[in-house]
Design a protein around this motif. Structure first.
Motif, mmCIF file in Angstrom:
data_model
loop_
_atom_site.group_PDB
_atom_site.id
_atom_site.type_symbol
_atom_site.label_atom_id
_atom_site.label_comp_id
_atom_site.label_asym_id
_atom_site.label_seq_id
_atom_site.Cartn_x
_atom_site.Cartn_y
_atom_site.Cartn_z
ATOM 1 N N PRO B 8 11.971 10.275 -3.943
ATOM 2 C CA PRO B 8 12.742 10.157 -5.741
ATOM 3 C C PRO B 8 12.261 8.544 -5.925
ATOM 4 N N ARG B 9 12.056 9.289 -7.454
ATOM 5 C CA ARG B 9 11.536 7.803 -8.266
ATOM 6 C C ARG B 9 11.987 7.344 -8.610
ATOM 7 N N LYS B 10 12.067 6.166 -7.358
ATOM 8 C CA LYS B 10 12.608 4.441 -7.913
ATOM 9 C C LYS B 10 12.079 4.417 -8.160
ATOM 10 N N GLU B 11 10.777 3.655 -7.760
ATOM 11 C CA GLU B 11 9.805 2.723 -8.813
ATOM 12 C C GLU B 11 8.757 3.742 -9.403
ATOM 13 N N PHE B 12 8.115 2.785 -10.411
ATOM 14 C CA PHE B 12 7.247 4.248 -11.564
ATOM 15 C C PHE B 12 5.719 2.795 -11.584
ATOM 16 N N GLY B 13 6.253 1.573 -11.799
ATOM 17 C CA GLY B 13 4.400 1.270 -11.376
ATOM 18 C C GLY B 13 4.614 0.490 -9.814
ATOM 19 N N LYS B 14 3.490 0.055 -9.419
ATOM 20 C CA LYS B 14 3.497 -0.780 -8.625
ATOM 21 C C LYS B 14 4.018 -2.464 -8.691
ATOM 22 N N THR B 15 3.550 -2.950 -9.251
ATOM 23 C CA THR B 15 4.323 -4.114 -10.062
ATOM 24 C C THR B 15 5.119 -4.177 -10.148
ATOM 25 N N ILE B 16 5.996 -5.461 -10.433
ATOM 26 C CA ILE B 16 7.096 -5.654 -10.797
ATOM 27 C C ILE B 16 7.733 -5.197 -12.344
ATOM 28 N N ALA B 17 6.679 -5.612 -12.916
ATOM 29 C CA ALA B 17 6.434 -5.692 -14.805
ATOM 30 C C ALA B 17 7.251 -4.222 -14.809
ATOM 31 N N ALA B 18 6.064 -4.146 -14.431
ATOM 32 C CA ALA B 18 6.237 -2.177 -14.658
ATOM 33 C C ALA B 18 6.579 -1.648 -15.229
ATOM 34 N N ASP B 19 7.137 -1.639 -13.816
ATOM 35 C CA ASP B 19 8.734 -0.650 -12.930
ATOM 36 C C ASP B 19 9.383 -1.286 -14.763
ATOM 37 N N ILE B 20 10.200 -2.703 -15.072
ATOM 38 C CA ILE B 20 11.292 -3.237 -15.648
ATOM 39 C C ILE B 20 10.616 -2.661 -16.954
ATOM 40 N N THR B 21 9.199 -2.505 -17.097
ATOM 41 C CA THR B 21 8.770 -2.138 -18.760
ATOM 42 C C THR B 21 9.610 -0.680 -18.632
ATOM 43 N N HIS B 22 8.610 0.469 -17.723
ATOM 44 C CA HIS B 22 9.770 1.746 -17.591
ATOM 45 C C HIS B 22 11.655 2.159 -18.108
ATOM 46 N N ARG B 23 11.826 0.798 -17.119
ATOM 47 C CA ARG B 23 12.880 0.594 -17.058
ATOM 48 C C ARG B 23 13.791 0.421 -18.701
ATOM 49 N N LEU B 24 12.810 0.080 -19.178
ATOM 50 C CA LEU B 24 13.795 -1.098 -20.381
ATOM 51 C C LEU B 24 13.481 0.124 -21.259
#
Lengths: 233, 233
Positions: B8-24
């Motif tokens: 279940p896709r919780k995280e999208f990128g490996k880095t936190i920054a990429a993840d936050i970018t996606h969520r934002l």
DNA sequence: AACGGTATGATTTTCGAAAATGACGTTTTG
DNA sequence: CAAAACGTCATTTTCGAAAATCATACCGTT
């Protein structure tokens, strides 16, 4: 008030990050940072005098522009060049620039005409200084950019202009790649003159035709003189 | 091998920054962060559980995509909406999407046909669950995006596909703006079906015509039901 | 000798404190 | 009273240290 308009532009943005972004972009386009070259923080830190996070912000912005390649957890590198990428950039430029020229010719007012004429005039003046190697002259590069920018500036779409600007940057990098290897520069002066005349006389079909040829000839030049650099990736 | 595609896709990128970018990005597109809303670090820090610099990196990336507006030295805010911006986005989408559909129809192979058919099928299945408010269903949004993505996926230009994706995101934000205000959803199912059939039967002219109408009808919808939100800026 | 696993060093990524800047209300001055 | 000048507060921006991650060389086992 001492000086504000005359200052020799050291800094471009108010923030350091924006400044670094600008300087990095210039160096990548000029190929003084070679395609594919890894961008290590230690090195950049010394070269640009900024901290990790500021550099990271700049690199992230350039990655979104397609000039930097972000490899998650393994740092950044200058975006590699390839024949395929050059084909795509050329092709996308033709699609968009052709459309924007048409719209500008249709909508352009007096100010637009003046901008086109004066930016070309300026470009020709600078060109005479060193007709052999225009791309080595930073002022020529700016003037060249401004002339092409002026041509499409009346299109009415900031969105498409931004996309066009990104593609222009990516293409300019390829121009630099071949510029140093090409024996003699081709006759850009004549092409620019013809494009200007077609635009001002509102001959859209002719202008479109010339612009497309102009863009595609860049492709041919790079393929001819720097083709060997494109397949090694 | 336990799981890799099912997770279940919780995280999208490996880095936190990429993840936050996606969520934002998701939140801005869904308008749960309202257009023009200031993005203060204190608030974001608590909401996303990341530090200043990580957030800054994410915001910088989104600014390059046109979803965030960076005001130097005065922080970031969600990119404002306006009638002019909507016109430009619609217009740019038509220009590019029409071209990519043509190319895909010309170049698409068996896998492309299968992708188009199967993504549409999936979309219709999901649509039946809640025909009234598809945009409220996150799965519908994903399936809708994937269908349109599949249509143009065979165009052969990663460069143009990336540009298309950005414009699609910007347009989706406007769709959300009107979705909550519109009394009844229009018949997208029929439109999608017709586009698919035109594409698969390699009728490029018809497909282009339908896609253009599809895109422009989004504009009409937003202008009708959310027009009052566009002029207050 | 080939292979798999592990420790070490190099590099990136993230964090929160500190500096810099802008916003705004208050006071001072003409 | 208006306008400029100052001081304070809120907020952004920048920094370098610390944590996390990856690359590589080393060691032990088969």
């Amino acid at each position: 008030m001492p000086d504000s308009a005359i200052r020799p532009r050291k800094e471009f943005g108010k923030t350091i990050a924006a400044d670094i972004t600008h300087r990095l972009r210039e160096e990548i386009i000029a190929c003084s940072l070679a395609p594919g070259e890894p961008l290590r923080f230690d090195v950049l830190r010394e070269r640009f005098g900024a901290s990790f996070t500021t550099l990271r912000e700049a690199l992230t912005a350039l990655a979104a522009e397609g000039l930097v390649d972000a490899q998650e957890q393994r740092g950044f590198r200058v975006a590699p060049v390839s024949r395929q990428d050059l084909v795509e950039v050329t092709d996308a430029r033709v699609l968009i620039e052709v459309e924007l020229i048409r719209r500008s010719i249709e909508r352009g007012d007096d100010d637009w005409e003046i901008a086109v004429i004066s930016t070309l005039h300026r470009l020709k003046r600078i060109e005479q200084r060193d007709p052999e190697h225009p791309l080595r002259d930073p002022e020529w590069k700016i003037a060249h950019r401004q002339f092409h920018q002026a041509l499409v500036s009346a299109c009415g779409s900031a969105t498409l202009l931004a996309i066009r600007a990104e593609l222009f940057d990516r293409a300019e990098r390829y121009r630099h790649l071949s510029a140093n290897l090409r024996p003699r520069p081709r006759d850009k002066a004549g092409e620019h003159q013809a494009i200007m005349q077609a635009a001002i006389s509102r001959n859209a079909d002719l202008a479109v035709q010339l612009i497309e040829a102009h863009i595609r000839s860049t492709f041919d030049n790079v393929a001819t003189y720097a083709g060997h650099l494109l397949d090694s990736e």
